[in-house]
Design a protein around this motif. Sequence first.
Motif, PDB file in Angstrom:
ATOM      1  N   GLU A 165       0.825  -1.210   0.000  1.00  0.00           N
ATOM      2  CA  GLU A 165       0.000   0.000   0.000  1.00  0.00           C
ATOM      3  C   GLU A 165       0.858   1.258   0.000  1.00  0.00           C
ATOM      4  O   GLU A 165       0.553   2.234  -0.677  1.00  0.00           O
ATOM      5  CB  GLU A 165      -0.900  -0.019   1.237  1.00  0.00           C
ATOM      6  N   ARG A 166       1.949   1.241   0.767  1.00  0.00           N
ATOM      7  CA  ARG A 166       2.779   2.424   0.925  1.00  0.00           C
ATOM      8  C   ARG A 166       3.851   2.539  -0.165  1.00  0.00           C
ATOM      9  O   ARG A 166       4.098   3.613  -0.699  1.00  0.00           O
ATOM     10  CB  ARG A 166       3.435   2.388   2.308  1.00  0.00           C
ATOM     11  N   ALA A 274       2.920   9.629  12.548  1.00  0.00           N
ATOM     12  CA  ALA A 274       2.367  10.088  11.271  1.00  0.00           C
ATOM     13  C   ALA A 274       3.007  11.395  10.834  1.00  0.00           C
ATOM     14  O   ALA A 274       3.296  11.595   9.647  1.00  0.00           O
ATOM     15  CB  ALA A 274       0.853  10.238  11.387  1.00  0.00           C
ATOM     16  N   LEU A 279       4.407   5.010   9.068  1.00  0.00           N
ATOM     17  CA  LEU A 279       3.115   4.338   9.120  1.00  0.00           C
ATOM     18  C   LEU A 279       3.089   3.363  10.288  1.00  0.00           C
ATOM     19  O   LEU A 279       3.934   2.471  10.382  1.00  0.00           O
ATOM     20  CB  LEU A 279       2.864   3.587   7.814  1.00  0.00           C
ATOM     21  N   ILE A 321      -5.889   1.730   5.924  1.00  0.00           N
ATOM     22  CA  ILE A 321      -4.910   2.745   5.539  1.00  0.00           C
ATOM     23  C   ILE A 321      -5.509   3.696   4.507  1.00  0.00           C
ATOM     24  O   ILE A 321      -5.387   4.929   4.614  1.00  0.00           O
ATOM     25  CB  ILE A 321      -3.632   2.074   4.985  1.00  0.00           C
ATOM     26  N   ARG A 322      -6.183   3.142   3.503  1.00  0.00           N
ATOM     27  CA  ARG A 322      -6.793   3.988   2.461  1.00  0.00           C
ATOM     28  C   ARG A 322      -7.887   4.870   3.048  1.00  0.00           C
ATOM     29  O   ARG A 322      -7.991   6.054   2.717  1.00  0.00           O
ATOM     30  CB  ARG A 322      -7.346   3.102   1.342  1.00  0.00           C
ATOM     31  N   GLU A 325      -6.364   7.701   5.126  1.00  0.00           N
ATOM     32  CA  GLU A 325      -5.804   8.749   4.276  1.00  0.00           C
ATOM     33  C   GLU A 325      -6.904   9.618   3.694  1.00  0.00           C
ATOM     34  O   GLU A 325      -6.782  10.848   3.627  1.00  0.00           O
ATOM     35  CB  GLU A 325      -4.967   8.121   3.164  1.00  0.00           C
ATOM     36  N   GLY A 328      -8.150  11.923   6.409  1.00  0.00           N
ATOM     37  CA  GLY A 328      -7.171  12.736   7.108  1.00  0.00           C
ATOM     38  C   GLY A 328      -6.927  12.285   8.534  1.00  0.00           C
ATOM     39  O   GLY A 328      -6.611  13.099   9.401  1.00  0.00           O
ATOM     40  N   GLU A 329      -7.055  10.989   8.781  1.00  0.00           N
ATOM     41  CA  GLU A 329      -6.854  10.424  10.105  1.00  0.00           C
ATOM     42  C   GLU A 329      -5.647   9.503  10.108  1.00  0.00           C
ATOM     43  O   GLU A 329      -5.162   9.080   9.051  1.00  0.00           O
ATOM     44  CB  GLU A 329      -8.086   9.602  10.524  1.00  0.00           C
ATOM     45  N   THR A 330      -5.162   9.142  11.276  1.00  0.00           N
ATOM     46  CA  THR A 330      -4.174   8.074  11.361  1.00  0.00           C
ATOM     47  C   THR A 330      -4.922   6.741  11.387  1.00  0.00           C
ATOM     48  O   THR A 330      -6.060   6.669  11.874  1.00  0.00           O
ATOM     49  CB  THR A 330      -3.326   8.178  12.639  1.00  0.00           C
TER      50      THR A 330
END
Length: 353
Positions: A165-166, A274, A279, A321-322, A325, A328-330
């Motif tokens: 993902e990253r 973050a 991550l 994770i998506r 993002e 706008g959160e962890t």
Amino acid sequence: MSSRPLPELPHEAVHLFHDDETGLRAVIAIHSTALGPAIGGCRVQRYASETAATQDALRLSEAMTWKNALAGLPFGGGKAVILWPEHGVADRTRLFEAFGRCVHSLGGRFVTAEDAGSGVADMQAAARSTSHVAGLPRRADGVGGDPSPWTARGVFAAMQAAVAERDDRALAGMTVGVQGLGHVGMALAALLHRTGARLLVADVDNGRVAEAVRRFDAEPVAADAIVTAPMDILAPCALGGAINPATVHKLQARLVCGAANNQLEHPGLAAELARRGILYAPDYLVNAGGIIAVCAEYGDGDLASVERAVEAIGPGLAALIRDAEAKGETPARLADHLARTRVADGWSRRRAA
């Protein structure tokens, strides 16, 4: 994310047990039964005091509530700890039989299994006194036994998903630091070695380090230095608090994904990670493989369902994770909100029934 405020969830009960005949001193903390009986392993270690043991049980039992909720398991969160005396005990089997009686006295509100410091033989001893126990020898259908390989598989699946993902790349060639080489850490190291990852390893037990160096061509690192060593991924697999105010600014890994419970000394450190572009994969999401297996054993689940649920940890983390993002959160804060929402909904259903 819903703006609905979620109340803090206090522990439902904390039980202290002493048995003079066997030397047993134990704490069982029940954090929540909103989704079902509380379930959690039995940790065995030396504690400085009964207060320290109780605090550990409180932290660990709360983490089990969120872990079980996020995994969609029909169980609440609890934890047992046994204070191991400096001089040891005369008869370990009798001590765990006494522990089983403690579990049984709670009438099914708490189900136990092995954890750090305890194993299958201990659970067999406890099972002589109570039926509210799992982690017993593997059945003919493959369910049961030591759940730690399942924990390792779930962490490995999560790590693969997070890297894809990253970085859109594989683990092969990446440097991964495994902190703690107990049952889970060693199993995780084996999985990583097969992918071609370069391993840094640390443990307070030099024998385990030597074994990992021999088996996986790993590089040994001092136990107090591995968290901040140069690496791509840090996998905390020892006790909690690896990420704390002293280490969070020195961390060189770009991903933290491991099996330990309560890897962050306090939740606010997720935001600091973050901010630094690191991550953090929420620990109680990625390390749920073991409790998934335990719950399947206790509830007569089958091996195929365990395999599916453990392998789903990776895609579940990728989706989190998506989503984080996009909002706008962890991932840690979003996971916490999802788990708390499920527990709050469970209480609402119980009150309405």
